[in-house]
Design an enzyme around this catalytic site. Structure first.
Site, PDB file in Angstrom:
ATOM      1  N   LYS A 192       0.803  -1.178   0.000  1.00  0.00           N
ATOM      2  CA  LYS A 192       0.000   0.000   0.000  1.00  0.00           C
ATOM      3  C   LYS A 192       0.856   1.256   0.000  1.00  0.00           C
ATOM      4  O   LYS A 192       0.363   2.352  -0.257  1.00  0.00           O
ATOM      5  CB  LYS A 192      -0.875   0.019   1.265  1.00  0.00           C
ATOM      6  N   GLY A 193       2.141   1.115   0.291  1.00  0.00           N
ATOM      7  CA  GLY A 193       3.001   2.270   0.519  1.00  0.00           C
ATOM      8  C   GLY A 193       3.136   3.223  -0.646  1.00  0.00           C
ATOM      9  O   GLY A 193       3.262   4.426  -0.464  1.00  0.00           O
ATOM     10  N   ASP A 228      15.176   0.473   0.709  1.00  0.00           N
ATOM     11  CA  ASP A 228      16.240   0.570   1.708  1.00  0.00           C
ATOM     12  C   ASP A 228      17.263  -0.544   1.511  1.00  0.00           C
ATOM     13  O   ASP A 228      18.245  -0.336   0.827  1.00  0.00           O
ATOM     14  CB  ASP A 228      15.711   0.692   3.135  1.00  0.00           C
ATOM     15  N   LYS A 249      17.008   4.931   0.482  1.00  0.00           N
ATOM     16  CA  LYS A 249      17.763   4.905   1.733  1.00  0.00           C
ATOM     17  C   LYS A 249      19.034   4.090   1.494  1.00  0.00           C
ATOM     18  O   LYS A 249      19.133   2.928   1.869  1.00  0.00           O
ATOM     19  CB  LYS A 249      16.908   4.294   2.845  1.00  0.00           C
ATOM     20  N   PHE A 262      13.587   6.082  10.509  1.00  0.00           N
ATOM     21  CA  PHE A 262      12.265   5.545  10.190  1.00  0.00           C
ATOM     22  C   PHE A 262      11.351   6.690   9.786  1.00  0.00           C
ATOM     23  O   PHE A 262      11.108   7.604  10.576  1.00  0.00           O
ATOM     24  CB  PHE A 262      11.690   4.792  11.391  1.00  0.00           C
ATOM     25  N   VAL A 263      10.831   6.645   8.557  1.00  0.00           N
ATOM     26  CA  VAL A 263      10.019   7.736   8.029  1.00  0.00           C
ATOM     27  C   VAL A 263       8.585   7.269   7.802  1.00  0.00           C
ATOM     28  O   VAL A 263       8.323   6.093   7.533  1.00  0.00           O
ATOM     29  CB  VAL A 263      10.609   8.306   6.713  1.00  0.00           C
TER      30      VAL A 263
END
Length: 182
Positions: free
Chosen positions: A42-43, A102, A130, A152-153
């Protein structure tokens, strides 16, 4: 909700400007070969919606969903596909649209899955990169929004325990918010 944020990394205006720049570059590069954008739920939902609306070429859009194993703050890199594509990608120009890369393990899994289906080309567009946590350094990241520090964002689709996706900016959660949950 905003009082849980330690600091804003990228404002709504900064995101809008950068998404517009990415959309212009992608529109130019794919002007003769309309791509199929594959996004991961979903990000990347907010990012791909804004990106496609800013593009000036016709595009097709499809989604995959995966689940990863690990804690809410870090994944193990082990993933499982829970929603596959509806579209056939053989012979098509595919652009994988990610919210954040990341370690690169999830993106590498998705690339292997997509390459096995014989697309004409396969590239990556990520809003956030990242690099400090990168394990897989051979990813074909053609379009990159912002490089982010090893923190952590949340916001603009990125979550912590399914919360904070609807923030219009990208920010860093306060340490006490992260520490308050197991």
């Amino acid at each position: 909700m905003h009082d849980h944020i330690d600091r804003v990394l990228f404002s709504e205006a900064e995101i809008r400007t950068r998404v517009g720049e990415l959309a212009a570059a992608i529109s130019a590069d794919y002007a003769e070969t309309p791509p199929l954008l594959v996004s991961v739920l979903k990000g990347a939902l907010y990012f791909v919606a804004d990106l496609t609306r800013a593009m000036t070429i016709p595009v097709a859009l499809d989604f995959m969903a995966i689940t990863s194993y690990g804690s809410a703050q870090a994944t193990s890199g082990a993933v499982r596909l829970i929603k596959d594509l509806d579209e056939e990608i053989s012979g098509r120009h595919v652009l994988l649209v990610e919210d954040i890369i990341d370690t690169g393990l999830t993106a590498a899994y998705l690339l292997r899955t997509l390459r096995a289906r014989d697309p004409a080309s396969l590239r990556i567009c990520t809003l956030l990169d990242k690099t400090a946590r990168r394990i897989v350094d051979t990813l074909p990241i053609t379009y990159r929004g912002f490089e982010v520090p090893d923190t952590f964002v949340v916001g603009y689709g990125l979550d912590y325990r399914q919360l904070y996706r609807n923030l219009p900016y990208i920010g860093v959660l306060k340490p006490e918010v992260l520490a308050a949950t197991p």
